[in-house]
Enzyme design. Structure first.
Site, PDB file in Angstrom:
ATOM      1  N   HIS A 156     -36.751  35.786 -25.242  1.00 19.91           N
ATOM      2  CA  HIS A 156     -37.196  35.885 -26.640  1.00 19.91           C
ATOM      3  C   HIS A 156     -36.701  34.732 -27.496  1.00 19.91           C
ATOM      4  O   HIS A 156     -37.250  34.472 -28.558  1.00 19.91           O
ATOM      5  CB  HIS A 156     -36.729  37.218 -27.233  1.00 19.91           C
ATOM      6  CG  HIS A 156     -37.472  38.389 -26.672  1.00 19.91           C
ATOM      7  ND1 HIS A 156     -38.521  38.988 -27.323  1.00 19.91           N
ATOM      8  CD2 HIS A 156     -37.361  39.038 -25.492  1.00 19.91           C
ATOM      9  CE1 HIS A 156     -39.002  39.965 -26.578  1.00 19.91           C
ATOM     10  NE2 HIS A 156     -38.308  40.024 -25.460  1.00 19.91           N
ATOM     11  N   ASP A 350     -35.631  28.941 -33.771  1.00 24.37           N
ATOM     12  CA  ASP A 350     -35.994  30.353 -33.584  1.00 24.37           C
ATOM     13  C   ASP A 350     -37.005  30.453 -32.459  1.00 24.37           C
ATOM     14  O   ASP A 350     -37.923  29.631 -32.373  1.00 24.37           O
ATOM     15  CB  ASP A 350     -36.636  30.890 -34.878  1.00 24.37           C
ATOM     16  CG  ASP A 350     -36.224  32.321 -35.199  1.00 24.37           C
ATOM     17  OD1 ASP A 350     -36.051  33.101 -34.246  1.00 24.37           O
ATOM     18  OD2 ASP A 350     -36.083  32.644 -36.390  1.00 24.37           O
TER      19      ASP A 350
HETATM   20  P1  ADQ Z   1     -34.861  38.082 -34.361  1.00 24.68           P
HETATM   21  O1  ADQ Z   1     -33.888  36.959 -34.317  1.00 24.68           O
HETATM   22  O2  ADQ Z   1     -34.328  39.374 -34.781  1.00 24.68           O
HETATM   23  O3  ADQ Z   1     -35.628  38.253 -32.977  1.00 24.68           O
HETATM   24  P2  ADQ Z   1     -37.458  37.849 -35.932  1.00 24.68           P
HETATM   25  O4  ADQ Z   1     -38.519  37.517 -34.945  1.00 24.68           O
HETATM   26  O5  ADQ Z   1     -37.614  37.095 -37.199  1.00 24.68           O
HETATM   27  O6  ADQ Z   1     -35.999  37.547 -35.425  1.00 24.68           O
HETATM   28  O7  ADQ Z   1     -37.482  39.389 -36.310  1.00 24.68           O
HETATM   29  C1  ADQ Z   1     -37.722  40.405 -35.424  1.00 24.68           C
HETATM   30  C2  ADQ Z   1     -38.043  41.705 -36.185  1.00 24.68           C
HETATM   31  O8  ADQ Z   1     -36.930  42.109 -36.973  1.00 24.68           O
HETATM   32  C3  ADQ Z   1     -39.224  41.556 -37.138  1.00 24.68           C
HETATM   33  O9  ADQ Z   1     -40.117  42.632 -36.965  1.00 24.68           O
HETATM   34  C4  ADQ Z   1     -38.594  41.561 -38.503  1.00 24.68           C
HETATM   35  O10 ADQ Z   1     -39.388  42.157 -39.513  1.00 24.68           O
HETATM   36  C5  ADQ Z   1     -37.346  42.369 -38.305  1.00 24.68           C
HETATM   37  N1  ADQ Z   1     -36.346  41.936 -39.298  1.00 24.68           N
HETATM   38  C6  ADQ Z   1     -35.805  40.726 -39.461  1.00 24.68           C
HETATM   39  N2  ADQ Z   1     -34.995  40.694 -40.539  1.00 24.68           N
HETATM   40  C7  ADQ Z   1     -35.069  41.915 -41.099  1.00 24.68           C
HETATM   41  C8  ADQ Z   1     -34.472  42.526 -42.242  1.00 24.68           C
HETATM   42  N3  ADQ Z   1     -33.673  41.839 -43.056  1.00 24.68           N
HETATM   43  N4  ADQ Z   1     -34.755  43.807 -42.498  1.00 24.68           N
HETATM   44  C9  ADQ Z   1     -35.583  44.503 -41.698  1.00 24.68           C
HETATM   45  N5  ADQ Z   1     -36.183  43.994 -40.634  1.00 24.68           N
HETATM   46  C10 ADQ Z   1     -35.932  42.717 -40.315  1.00 24.68           C
HETATM   47  C11 ADQ Z   1     -35.623  37.613 -31.676  1.00 24.68           C
HETATM   48  C12 ADQ Z   1     -35.748  36.094 -31.673  1.00 24.68           C
HETATM   49  C13 ADQ Z   1     -36.996  35.658 -32.440  1.00 24.68           C
HETATM   50  C14 ADQ Z   1     -38.221  36.333 -31.834  1.00 24.68           C
HETATM   51  C15 ADQ Z   1     -38.014  37.831 -31.695  1.00 24.68           C
HETATM   52  C16 ADQ Z   1     -39.140  38.485 -30.905  1.00 24.68           C
HETATM   53  O11 ADQ Z   1     -34.584  35.509 -32.250  1.00 24.68           O
HETATM   54  O12 ADQ Z   1     -37.140  34.259 -32.396  1.00 24.68           O
HETATM   55  O13 ADQ Z   1     -39.340  36.095 -32.666  1.00 24.68           O
HETATM   56  O14 ADQ Z   1     -36.796  38.127 -31.009  1.00 24.68           O
HETATM   57  O15 ADQ Z   1     -39.322  37.880 -29.658  1.00 24.68           O
END
Ligand code: ADQ
Length: 441
Positions: A156, A350
């Site tokens: 991921h 990311d």
């Molecule tokens: P994350 O680093 O957690 O994920 P991201 O893809 O931006 O980053 O978010 C994943 C989920 O978490 C999204 O559905 C988002 O809405 C939710 N989220 C993020 N911040 C939030 C907040 N403050 N409150 C509530 N919900 C929140 C990891 C990798 C990413 C990759 C994902 C999926 O780091 O690069 O996109 O996995 O593969």
């Protein structure tokens, strides 16, 4: 149809199982539908001992098999090697990585324990799909136990250039374990290229493919429309007093570029004074991994920056920056995205960044906002309509914000249409189906 076996570090807790939210769970929901599924991984609980056998329970068509971790294994495997070593390394932040030989040993040991417990539950024709950096060696451990099922792995997070990966002590062994999988999936072509080059340097190969993860745009759009008229959205709009909202939504993580983003906003107020008093920046960043030192340091840094920026630029009736370290419900956030004139998503690196896609999905097609996006997010490869910025440069972030705030409706609609088309091309469902189809073949 073969049974699907999902393996991820965290398995959704019983109360989360009815309504799966968040990236991985949402993506897998469509893959699970109508399929016999076993979901295996850590329960999220720590005890005195790591379980030798999984605890099994069922919810609908999905069987959940979970392992508890001992406090020592949690420290070495999860907090240590996974989150203090691999996470920074894979995000190309070598300076933040903390290596301890004992953590590496615990990481390998926990992967072995997972493999032994999982092997007992497997059938030869299962389709096993392992997720993320915590479990890279799991495939090799399963093969050692004579498992012959199809094994797939999806990363991921990003993968760094070979010279960066090479700084990992005993990295050759970890790299070689990728070749135990029948298929390795990456978020972007760049990541796939870096992994391939790294493996080549260690003299191994793997079947590597690119599978950009996505969201379910219609369901997020529906959530945003519903929340838009709700009490929280109304309160937010009222509090803005007609000012444009710039919104950031992240986990409190150093990969998300938050200090540079705060500085970028301060530069906007300084270098483009016409926006002073006509914008408000809301950053929602709930604390995550609060027991890792680097995350605590980041929190202190942001506390200081937020205080300084507000102290310097606020007036007695206006505070430019609102910064929340508590979490806000997903549906409420969907409504906030719809209200925001600018989505500000500036990770230093990311894997994908689903927040960028959620921002796009939440917009009102008649009057959409603009997205300011880091060019180092995986999502940048798909989002031609975004205003791409270098997240290390606060001045460039300020210029991007200025462009977004000044953009007329026609250009915003054209850019949004491109981005909405892009998030519809690579949805969560397509990601899961595409990977599993290739693994099956
Ligand atoms: P994350 O680093 O957690 O994920 P991201 O893809 O931006 O980053 O978010 C994943 C989920 O978490 C999204 O559905 C988002 O809405 C939710 N989220 C993020 N911040 C939030 C907040 N403050 N409150 C509530 N919900 C929140 C990891 C990798 C990413 C990759 C994902 C999926 O780091 O690069 O996109 O996995 O593969």
């Amino acid at each position: 149809m073969a049974r699907l076996v999902i393996v991820s570090n965290r398995v959704p807790a019983p109360r989360e199982r009815k309504q799966l939210a968040g990236g991985l769970a949402v993506g897998l929901q469509d893959a699970i539908k109508g399929r016999d599924t076993l979901w295996f991984g850590w329960s999220g609980a720590t005890g005195t001992e790591t379980s030798k056998e999984a605890t099994i329970d069922r919810s609908g068509k999905v069987e959940f098999a979970t392992i508890d971790l001992s406090a020592a294994d949690y420290h070495g495997f999860y907090r240590g090697f996974s989150n203090a070593m691999l996470w920074p390394l894979l995000h190309s932040r070598v300076g933040l990585a903390e290596f301890r030989r004992t953590d590496l040993e615990t990481y390998q040991q926990v992967n072995r324990t997972f493999a032994v417990a999982l092997q007992k539950l497997l059938r030869p024709d299962d389709l096993v799909w392992v997720h993320d950096y915590h479990l890279i060696p799991l495939g090799a451990e399963l093969r050692r136990l004579k498992v012959t099922s199809k094994l797939g792995f999806f990363l991921h997070v990003p993968f760094p250039p070979p010279a960066v990966f090479d700084t990992l002590p005993k990295g050759a062994e970890l790299a070689k374990s990728f070749s135990a999988y029948d298929l390795v999936g990456m978020q972007t072509k760049e990541d796939a290229g870096f992994l391939e080059a790294t493996l080549a340097a260690y003299g191994v190969t793997a079947q590597i493919g690119t599978y950009p993860i996505g969201i379910n745009p219609e369901s997020f759009a529906t959530a945003a429309r519903r929340a838009d008229g709700g009490p929280d959205a109304r309160r937010l709009v009222q509090s803005l007093g007609g000012r444009a909202l710039i919104l950031g939504v992240d986990r409190l993580d150093y990969s998300k570029g938050l200090p540079q983003r705060f500085e970028g906003f301060a530069k906007l107020l300084k270098n483009f004074p016409q926006h002073r008093k006509s914008v408000t920046f809301l950053q929602v960043a709930p604390v995550s991994r609060g027991d890792v030192a680097q995350y605590r340091a980041l929190r202190r840094e942001l506390d200081g920056l937020a205080g300084r920026i507000n102290g310097e630029h606020a007036d007695f009736d206006w505070a430019p920056l609102r910064y929340l370290t508590r979490s806000v419900a997903r549906n409420t956030l969907a409504g906030f995205h719809r209200i925001a004139r600018v989505g500000l998503v500036t990770p230093l690196r990311d894997g994908m960044n689903l927040v960028a896609k959620e921002y796009v999905a939440a917009q009102n097609p008649e009057d959409p906002g603009a997205l300011v996006l880091s060019r180092f997010a995986g999502a940048a490869a798909e989002m031609e309509g975004a205003i791409l910025v270098n997240p290390y440069d606060p001045d460039e972030i300020a210029e991007g914000l200025h462009l977004a705030l000044a953009m007329d409706g026609e250009e915003r609609r054209a850019r949004w249409a491109q981005m909405y088309e892009a998030i519809g091309r690579n949805t969560a469902a397509k990601w899961a189906k595409g990977f599993l189809k290739d693994l099956e073949e």
